[in-house]
Design an enzyme around this catalytic site. Structure first.
Site, PDB file in Angstrom:
ATOM      1  N   MET A  48     110.862   5.089 103.064  1.00  0.00           N
ATOM      2  CA  MET A  48     110.737   5.914 104.371  1.00  0.00           C
ATOM      3  C   MET A  48     110.602   7.266 104.073  1.00  0.00           C
ATOM      4  SD  MET A  48     113.492   6.366 107.433  1.00  0.00           S
ATOM      5  CE  MET A  48     114.596   7.739 106.914  1.00  0.00           C
ATOM      6  N   CYS A  49     109.272   7.765 104.424  1.00  0.00           N
ATOM      7  CA  CYS A  49     108.931   9.194 104.237  1.00  0.00           C
ATOM      8  C   CYS A  49     108.355   9.711 105.703  1.00  0.00           C
ATOM      9  CB  CYS A  49     107.637   9.202 103.283  1.00  0.00           C
ATOM     10  SG  CYS A  49     108.081   8.711 101.757  1.00  0.00           S
ATOM     11  N   GLY A  50     108.506  11.171 105.560  1.00  0.00           N
ATOM     12  CA  GLY A  50     108.004  11.690 106.743  1.00  0.00           C
ATOM     13  C   GLY A  50     106.652  12.178 106.533  1.00  0.00           C
ATOM     14  N   ARG A  68     114.268  12.071 106.653  1.00  0.00           N
ATOM     15  CA  ARG A  68     113.021  10.841 106.045  1.00  0.00           C
ATOM     16  C   ARG A  68     112.866  10.719 104.757  1.00  0.00           C
ATOM     17  NH1 ARG A  68     111.187   7.970 110.567  1.00  0.00           N
ATOM     18  NH2 ARG A  68     109.877   6.855 109.031  1.00  0.00           N
TER      19      ARG A  68
END
Lengths: 314, 230
Positions: A1-3, A29
């Site tokens: 999960m990244c943003g 995130r």
């Protein structure tokens, strides 16, 4: 999960501040590292070079080597180097330099010392700034909030595929193409397959981060003559995994999204401006009262948002 | 029933959710302002009461709801009503990915469109979408109904179990192991009754009911004892 986030302004303005807000809202995130690709006022001549060195004790000698390589390629400094004053072992440098005779040849030689000091970006406008820590920490250290420009990208990284390091942070420059950067949220499952193919063609990888593949892959497609739009469409069928990535150049920002529709992107477009983020609550930081957002939720989506600056239109 | 206004802003979500519980248990109806599309609003709501989010909400709004009537004025993010077992959640705008994921009961009513994997792994309950369904609606849904008045996106009903996806508009494509069947008259009556209850226009709709083809159900015996040997 990244943003991830993207921002386009319709005139030069506080794009650094906006991107910091978008990434601060998405710090949950991934607070391992945060990075920004910001398109600041283009230079009338030469280009902006952003560097990251890995051992501050050798700063002077490593910087001398970088400058020497620039000069080997017909370039020279246009301004004094600006170096961050933090206490970390790694450090960042900003240069303005005369354009090398051949950017590809210059970067090939510069990459030979990338284990000591790495070129993060080059272009007349693009500046890539990335570091470990959350948006606040990176913004404070690198004075992001005061950066003026027209557009840019942001990324908050939760390290899943490779180590936590400033080097493995996003965005990635699509070397050697000036002013092209990429941010990615997802996992690339045919990473090694593509990396092997691209390395056999002579491409170099600076990290073990699967997202870097997208930057190199896009470079390869551009070299083969594909437009950005064609490359984005092709990426959906050629790259496996779950991903949403955004790519920026001097003309705007593009998006590609995988066939499984796993990674979100929410956008708000208005009067030639764009606010894009993984989460709608980040968009709220810039536009608290607007809810007419668009969700890029479907499979195999691509999009390009062109830059419509008032100055350009005038 | 008196009304209590609770402001969200940038306050701590745990404290806000606690305030919701206290207000609802005290018999107030709740109006929530300054929602800023924040995540986890109204998770774990009680068996009765009314709460109105006057704005957009982020992920998991109304998750684990046991009976509260929840209304979202604008959009909702991912996982709206995830694992809810009762109550009604109404979203006036768009509802994001995995709306009603693993829900165990109750009703979700989306007046706009729904994102991908609406009703993923739902176990019971109903999801009514006045707009269109996104990609893979009903993915691996066990039981319950997803009812769309608009169209359905690609891979509709992919890997369904015993749930049903009802579509009045076009279906872009069916998912793996999904098939369209003609609904029985009494089933249509049941759907129409639900729509009427929601105040939707009574008129003829060309329903297609999507169910599992059961070809992925490769096991021949439903006798649990045979599985206990594994």
């Amino acid at each position: 999960m990244c943003g991830i986030a993207g921002r386009i302004l319709n005139r030069e303005g506080e794009v650094g501040q906006d991107l910091v807000e978008l990434m601060d809202a998405q710090a949950h995130r991934g607070a391992d590292s945060t990075g920004f690709a910001i398109y600041t006022k283009p230079l009338p001549e030469g280009g902006k070079v952003r560097l990251m060195g890995f051992d501050r004790r050798n700063l002077n000698s490593d910087l001398d080597d970088v400058i020497k390589i620039l000069r080997n390629h017909g370039s020279d400094l246009l301004t004094d180097p600006q170096i961050d004053d933090a206490s970390s072992a790694h450090y960042s440098v900003r240069l303005e330099a005369k354009e090398p005779a051949n950017v590809e040849n210059w970067i090939a030689e510069a990459d030979l010392i990338s284990n000591r000091i790495e070129v993060l970006s080059y272009g007349i406008s693009l500046e890539i700034i990335k570091d470990v820590g959350d948006a606040e920490a990176v913004a404070d250290k690198h004075h992001l909030r005061t950066m003026q420009g027209t557009h840019g990208l942001g990324h908050a990284r939760l390290a899943t595929e490779s180590d936590v390091s400033p080097k493995a942070s996003h965005p990635f420059w699509a070397r050697p193409f000036p002013d092209v950067a990429i941010v990615h949220n997802g996992q690339i499952t045919n990473y090694y397959l593509w990396r092997d193919k691209l390395e056999l063609q002579g491409y170099r990888f600076m990290t073990e981060n699967d997202s870097e593949l997208l930057a190199v892959w896009i470079s390869d497609q551009k070299r083969k003559g594909l437009s950005l739009q064609q490359a984005l469409i092709k990426s959906v069928s050629e790259i496996d995994g779950v991903f949403t990535f955004m790519i920026s150049d001097l003309n705007g920002i593009g998006l590609a999204k995988d066939r499984f529709a796993m990674k979100p992107l929410v956008t708000l477009e208005s009067e030639g401006e764009l606010i894009a983020a993984t989460e709608e609550q980040a968009v709220r930081r810039i536009a608290p009262d607007r809810w007419d957002v668009f969700n890029y939720d479907g499979p195999s989506m691509t999009q390009i948002w062109p830059l419509h600056t008032i100055e350009a239109a005038a | 029933m008196s009304e209590k206004v609770i402001q969200v802003g940038h306050r701590d979500i745990r404290i806000i959710n606690q305030e919701f519980l206290e207000a609802l248990e005290a018999g107030h109806s709740v109006v929530v302002t300054d929602t800023l599309s924040r995540h986890n609003l109204g998770v774990g709501l009680p068996r009765s009461g009314k709460i109105h989010f006057d704005g957009s909400v982020g992920y998991y709004c109304g998750g684990l709801n046991t009976g509260t009537d929840v209304r979202v004025e604008n959009n909702a993010g991912w996982g709206t009503g995830e694992a809810m077992s009762g109550g009604i959640i109404t979203v006036n705008g768009y509802s994001g990915m995995s709306t009603g994921a693993a829900m165990l009961g109750g009703l979700i009513h989306v007046k706009g469109d729904c994102g991908p994997r609406c009703g993923v792994a739902m176990k019971a309950g109903d999801i009514v979408v006045e707009g269109n369904l996104g990609y893979q609606a009903g993915f691996m849904a066990h039981r319950g109904r997803i009812i769309a008045l608009g169209s359905a996106g690609p891979s509709c009903g992919d890997a369904l179990w015993e749930a049903e996806v009802w579509v009045a508009g076009d279906i872009e494509s069916l998912g793996v192991d999904a098939k369209i069947v003609e609904p029985e008259a009494e089933e249509v009556e049941g759907v129409d009754a639900l729509l009427k209850q929601l105040g939707l226009e009574e008129r003829f709709r060309d329903w297609r009911k999507i169910v599992s083809e059961q070809k992925l159900w490769y096991f021949e015996s439903r006798d649990a004892n045979s599985w206990l040997m594994i």
